[in-house]
Design a protein around this motif. Structure first.
Motif, PDB file in Angstrom:
ATOM      1  N   PRO A 273       0.828  -1.215   0.000  1.00 35.98           N
ATOM      2  CA  PRO A 273       0.000   0.000   0.000  1.00 35.98           C
ATOM      3  C   PRO A 273       0.860   1.262   0.000  1.00 35.98           C
ATOM      4  O   PRO A 273       2.070   1.207   0.221  1.00 35.98           O
ATOM      5  CB  PRO A 273      -0.788  -0.133   1.302  1.00 35.98           C
ATOM      6  N   ARG A 274       0.191   2.372  -0.279  1.00 29.90           N
ATOM      7  CA  ARG A 274       0.818   3.700  -0.253  1.00 29.90           C
ATOM      8  C   ARG A 274       2.091   3.732  -1.085  1.00 29.90           C
ATOM      9  O   ARG A 274       3.164   4.094  -0.603  1.00 29.90           O
ATOM     10  CB  ARG A 274       1.084   4.124   1.192  1.00 29.90           C
ATOM     11  N   LEU A 275       1.940   3.331  -2.349  1.00 33.01           N
ATOM     12  CA  LEU A 275       3.091   3.316  -3.241  1.00 33.01           C
ATOM     13  C   LEU A 275       3.483   4.733  -3.647  1.00 33.01           C
ATOM     14  O   LEU A 275       4.654   5.115  -3.558  1.00 33.01           O
ATOM     15  CB  LEU A 275       2.771   2.473  -4.476  1.00 33.01           C
ATOM     16  N   PHE A 276       2.513   5.509  -4.100  1.00 34.83           N
ATOM     17  CA  PHE A 276       2.766   6.899  -4.485  1.00 34.83           C
ATOM     18  C   PHE A 276       1.950   7.886  -3.664  1.00 34.83           C
ATOM     19  O   PHE A 276       2.231   9.076  -3.669  1.00 34.83           O
ATOM     20  CB  PHE A 276       2.458   7.114  -5.982  1.00 34.83           C
ATOM     21  N   SER A 277       0.911   7.384  -3.008  1.00 33.60           N
ATOM     22  CA  SER A 277       0.061   8.238  -2.180  1.00 33.60           C
ATOM     23  C   SER A 277      -0.593   7.373  -1.111  1.00 33.60           C
ATOM     24  O   SER A 277      -0.405   6.153  -1.071  1.00 33.60           O
ATOM     25  CB  SER A 277      -1.000   8.941  -3.039  1.00 33.60           C
ATOM     26  N   ASP A 278      -1.412   8.009  -0.275  1.00 35.62           N
ATOM     27  CA  ASP A 278      -2.110   7.264   0.775  1.00 35.62           C
ATOM     28  C   ASP A 278      -3.298   6.479   0.236  1.00 35.62           C
ATOM     29  O   ASP A 278      -3.930   5.719   0.985  1.00 35.62           O
ATOM     30  CB  ASP A 278      -2.589   8.225   1.863  1.00 35.62           C
ATOM     31  N   ASP A 279      -3.619   6.661  -1.043  1.00 27.63           N
ATOM     32  CA  ASP A 279      -4.830   6.065  -1.599  1.00 27.63           C
ATOM     33  C   ASP A 279      -4.563   5.011  -2.663  1.00 27.63           C
ATOM     34  O   ASP A 279      -5.487   4.619  -3.386  1.00 27.63           O
ATOM     35  CB  ASP A 279      -5.723   7.163  -2.204  1.00 27.63           C
ATOM     36  N   ASP A 280      -3.353   4.548  -2.803  1.00 35.77           N
ATOM     37  CA  ASP A 280      -3.079   3.545  -3.836  1.00 35.77           C
ATOM     38  C   ASP A 280      -2.372   2.340  -3.252  1.00 35.77           C
ATOM     39  O   ASP A 280      -1.851   2.370  -2.136  1.00 35.77           O
ATOM     40  CB  ASP A 280      -2.252   4.156  -4.977  1.00 35.77           C
ATOM     41  N   TRP A 281      -2.389   1.240  -4.011  1.00 34.98           N
ATOM     42  CA  TRP A 281      -1.652   0.042  -3.624  1.00 34.98           C
ATOM     43  C   TRP A 281      -1.384  -0.797  -4.864  1.00 34.98           C
ATOM     44  O   TRP A 281      -2.113  -0.726  -5.863  1.00 34.98           O
ATOM     45  CB  TRP A 281      -2.390  -0.750  -2.554  1.00 34.98           C
ATOM     46  N   LEU A 282      -0.325  -1.572  -4.795  1.00 37.98           N
ATOM     47  CA  LEU A 282       0.111  -2.411  -5.911  1.00 37.98           C
ATOM     48  C   LEU A 282       0.092  -3.873  -5.473  1.00 37.98           C
ATOM     49  O   LEU A 282       0.568  -4.218  -4.394  1.00 37.98           O
ATOM     50  CB  LEU A 282       1.524  -2.023  -6.358  1.00 37.98           C
ATOM     51  N   VAL A 283      -0.445  -4.739  -6.346  1.00 42.38           N
ATOM     52  CA  VAL A 283      -0.483  -6.177  -6.091  1.00 42.38           C
ATOM     53  C   VAL A 283       0.260  -6.878  -7.227  1.00 42.38           C
ATOM     54  O   VAL A 283      -0.058  -6.665  -8.402  1.00 42.38           O
ATOM     55  CB  VAL A 283      -1.928  -6.706  -5.997  1.00 42.38           C
ATOM     56  N   VAL A 284       1.237  -7.714  -6.882  1.00 40.59           N
ATOM     57  CA  VAL A 284       2.019  -8.463  -7.867  1.00 40.59           C
ATOM     58  C   VAL A 284       1.960  -9.945  -7.504  1.00 40.59           C
ATOM     59  O   VAL A 284       2.201 -10.314  -6.346  1.00 40.59           O
ATOM     60  CB  VAL A 284       3.486  -7.989  -7.912  1.00 40.59           C
ATOM     61  N   VAL A 285       1.623 -10.784  -8.511  1.00 40.98           N
ATOM     62  CA  VAL A 285       1.494 -12.232  -8.294  1.00 40.98           C
ATOM     63  C   VAL A 285       2.305 -12.954  -9.372  1.00 40.98           C
ATOM     64  O   VAL A 285       1.844 -13.100 -10.505  1.00 40.98           O
ATOM     65  CB  VAL A 285       0.023 -12.687  -8.350  1.00 40.98           C
ATOM     66  N   PRO A 286       3.514 -13.412  -9.061  1.00 46.77           N
ATOM     67  CA  PRO A 286       4.292 -14.216 -10.021  1.00 46.77           C
ATOM     68  C   PRO A 286       4.059 -15.704  -9.796  1.00 46.77           C
ATOM     69  O   PRO A 286       3.610 -16.127  -8.717  1.00 46.77           O
ATOM     70  CB  PRO A 286       5.730 -13.828  -9.693  1.00 46.77           C
ATOM     71  N   TRP A 287       4.369 -16.525 -10.817  1.00 43.88           N
ATOM     72  CA  TRP A 287       4.221 -17.971 -10.654  1.00 43.88           C
ATOM     73  C   TRP A 287       5.135 -18.725 -11.610  1.00 43.88           C
ATOM     74  O   TRP A 287       5.605 -18.194 -12.621  1.00 43.88           O
ATOM     75  CB  TRP A 287       2.772 -18.408 -10.875  1.00 43.88           C
ATOM     76  N   LEU A 288       5.349 -19.975 -11.256  1.00 43.66           N
ATOM     77  CA  LEU A 288       6.084 -20.927 -12.076  1.00 43.66           C
ATOM     78  C   LEU A 288       5.306 -22.233 -12.047  1.00 43.66           C
ATOM     79  O   LEU A 288       5.003 -22.741 -10.958  1.00 43.66           O
ATOM     80  CB  LEU A 288       7.500 -21.133 -11.541  1.00 43.66           C
ATOM     81  N   ARG A 289       4.958 -22.767 -13.256  1.00 43.45           N
ATOM     82  CA  ARG A 289       4.162 -23.986 -13.325  1.00 43.45           C
ATOM     83  C   ARG A 289       4.841 -25.018 -14.205  1.00 43.45           C
ATOM     84  O   ARG A 289       5.501 -24.678 -15.180  1.00 43.45           O
ATOM     85  CB  ARG A 289       2.768 -23.711 -13.905  1.00 43.45           C
ATOM     86  N   TRP A 290       4.612 -26.257 -13.823  1.00 47.22           N
ATOM     87  CA  TRP A 290       5.018 -27.383 -14.658  1.00 47.22           C
ATOM     88  C   TRP A 290       3.829 -28.321 -14.771  1.00 47.22           C
ATOM     89  O   TRP A 290       3.195 -28.683 -13.766  1.00 47.22           O
ATOM     90  CB  TRP A 290       6.202 -28.132 -14.045  1.00 47.22           C
ATOM     91  N   SER A 291       3.501 -28.726 -15.997  1.00 49.93           N
ATOM     92  CA  SER A 291       2.395 -29.644 -16.233  1.00 49.93           C
ATOM     93  C   SER A 291       2.904 -30.883 -16.950  1.00 49.93           C
ATOM     94  O   SER A 291       3.612 -30.775 -17.958  1.00 49.93           O
ATOM     95  CB  SER A 291       1.299 -28.969 -17.067  1.00 49.93           C
ATOM     96  N   GLY A 292       2.543 -32.034 -16.421  1.00 52.70           N
ATOM     97  CA  GLY A 292       2.858 -33.300 -17.065  1.00 52.70           C
ATOM     98  C   GLY A 292       1.592 -34.041 -17.458  1.00 52.70           C
ATOM     99  O   GLY A 292       1.589 -35.272 -17.539  1.00 52.70           O
ATOM    100  N   ILE A 293       0.527 -33.278 -17.715  1.00 50.62           N
ATOM    101  CA  ILE A 293      -0.767 -33.866 -18.033  1.00 50.62           C
ATOM    102  C   ILE A 293      -0.798 -34.272 -19.509  1.00 50.62           C
ATOM    103  O   ILE A 293      -0.542 -33.451 -20.397  1.00 50.62           O
ATOM    104  CB  ILE A 293      -1.904 -32.866 -17.738  1.00 50.62           C
ATOM    105  N   ASP A 294      -1.101 -35.515 -19.764  1.00 46.69           N
ATOM    106  CA  ASP A 294      -1.212 -35.995 -21.146  1.00 46.69           C
ATOM    107  C   ASP A 294      -2.493 -35.466 -21.776  1.00 46.69           C
ATOM    108  O   ASP A 294      -3.527 -35.366 -21.118  1.00 46.69           O
ATOM    109  CB  ASP A 294      -1.211 -37.528 -21.192  1.00 46.69           C
TER     110      ASP A 294
END
Length: 404
Positions: A273-294
């Motif tokens: 929260p409060r990245l540039f002001s008191d009224d903003d926020w940033l959400v970051v969601v990274p991921w790594l996946r591996w699938s072995g589904i035929d």
């Protein structure tokens, strides 16, 4: 005349030598006596029963704390005894007293969080969202795309409560898309997971969980799934974060072109929260996946794990801003890079790059009902070295959500 016999005068020599012998014997006797006494004591203590030290009661400890309220050792002992006896509120108060005077005391921090999670009242929340959306290419076709309208429904139920001395979390999710014309694209998903919560640090907790999921596609069974994972969540200053490692096994239905197989997913998130002001926020969601589904590598919208054998690296970032108490805006994008491990096109391994920018506007709590009206626009584009897998599409939606 009788001859005189002269005897030597030995008195002055004989008496000192006799005394020395007596003294030596006496000293030797004392040494032997002391050794025997020491050996007897050792043997006696070795076979003597171990008498337990009497544990102090809460009343006795409380009396000592009244005289020395800032004594950390006394308060810790009081908290431990209270926990042992199941008097958790007394233990919590003792940990609080310690933290007031010694905020960096790790043992008190751990104890406070441990007890707080157990005595915290059961908490249940339910979020429901329903809406309508227009999709220019719901089938993700590279050519001859046909637009359609769909009704969407989403629900998330989270329950936390104590079972014995451990707090448990249960999460259930539902999502559904039901199209007006292309009913063979109807999609629904239901999942549930449950696990205990363990404190790692005063600000971090681990939640191992077991889960089940089932999905339908085109009004037929799509897949069944079992999974297991562990989530780490916590906070630092004003930021919150989480990370989850999960592995699962999917078994697709008889009507699907896919078969069965495993997947592994490493995902995390941070909210600042409060990245540039008191009224903003940033959400970051990274991921790594591996699938072995035929099976086939077709994508199903809103199902992040498509069948096929591949490795995927992706992330989603959203910048949020509160204009006032009722108006919120968000802009963000999802990006993923997927590398297939099997040759699928012209002797090459398939490689897809997907991007989805999005913009949203939410009117929240206009009628004092913990509800919001959200309007959103998304643009989807998939670029692949397999031309038949290239597609793009636009989605415009409006939905009503409520928090219970």
């Amino acid at each position: 005349m009788a001859a005189k016999v002269f005897a030597p005068r030995l008195g002055g020599v004989v008496q000192p030598m006799a005394r020395k012998r007596k003294l030596a014997v006496w000293r030797a006797a004392r040494v032997v006596w002391r050794a025997a006494l020491l050996a007897t004591c050792v043997v006696a203590f070795s076979f003597a029963p171990n008498l337990p030290v009497r544990a102090q009661t809460l009343d006795e400890l409380n009396a000592q704390i009244l005289e020395h309220p800032q004594d950390v050792t006394l308060n810790l002992q009081y908290a431990h005894v209270a926990e042992t006896q199941g008097k958790l509120r007394l233990a919590l108060a003792a940990y609080e007293r310690i933290l007031i005077n010694s905020p960096d005391n790790i043992e008190a921090q751990h104890g406070y969080e441990r007890v707080r999670r157990v005595i915290q009242p059961a908490d249940t929340s339910l979020r429901v969202e329903v809406g309508e959306q227009w999709d220019s290419n719901p089938a993700d076709l590279s050519t001859d795309a046909q637009s359609d309208l769909a009704t969407t429904a989403r629900a998330t139920w989270v329950d936390e409560r104590a079972f014995g001395s451990r707090r448990w979390r249960t999460v259930a999710n539902f999502y559904g898309e039901f199209y007006a014309d292309q009913n063979d694209l109807n999609y629904a998903y239901l999942s549930a997971s449950m696990g205990p919560m363990f404190d790692l640090t005063p600000t971090d907790a681990a939640i191992p969980a077991l889960g089940l999921a089932v999905s339908s596609f085109g009004d037929s069974l799509y897949y069944e799934e079992v999974n297991a994972g562990v989530t780490i969540e916590g906070h630092k200053d004003s930021a919150t974060y989480w990370a989850r490692l999960r592995a699962g096994w999917r078994d697709y239905g008889d009507t699907s072109t896919s078969d069965q197989g495993p997947y592994v997913e490493l995902m995390g998130g941070i909210s600042q929260p409060r990245l540039f002001s008191d009224d903003d926020w940033l959400v970051v969601v990274p991921w790594l996946r591996w699938s072995g589904i035929d099976g086939a590598t077709a994508d199903i919208q809103n199902d992040p794990i498509a069948p096929g054998r591949y490795t995927e690296l992706g992330a989603e970032a959203t910048y949020n801003y509160r204009f006032n108490d009722h108006l919120f805006g968000a802009i963000g994008a999802e990006l993923r890079d997927r590398f297939y491990s099997e040759t699928e096109f012209a002797g090459d391994k398939r490689h897809d790059i997907y991007i989805e920018p999005e913009i949203k506007l939410t009117l929240w709590n206009l009628f004092d009902c913990s509800c919001g009206l959200t309007m959103a626009y998304r643009y989807r584009q998939n670029q692949s070295n397999d031309p038949s897998s290239d597609y793009d599409g636009q989605i415009a939606s409006i939905s009503l959500s409520r928090q219970f």
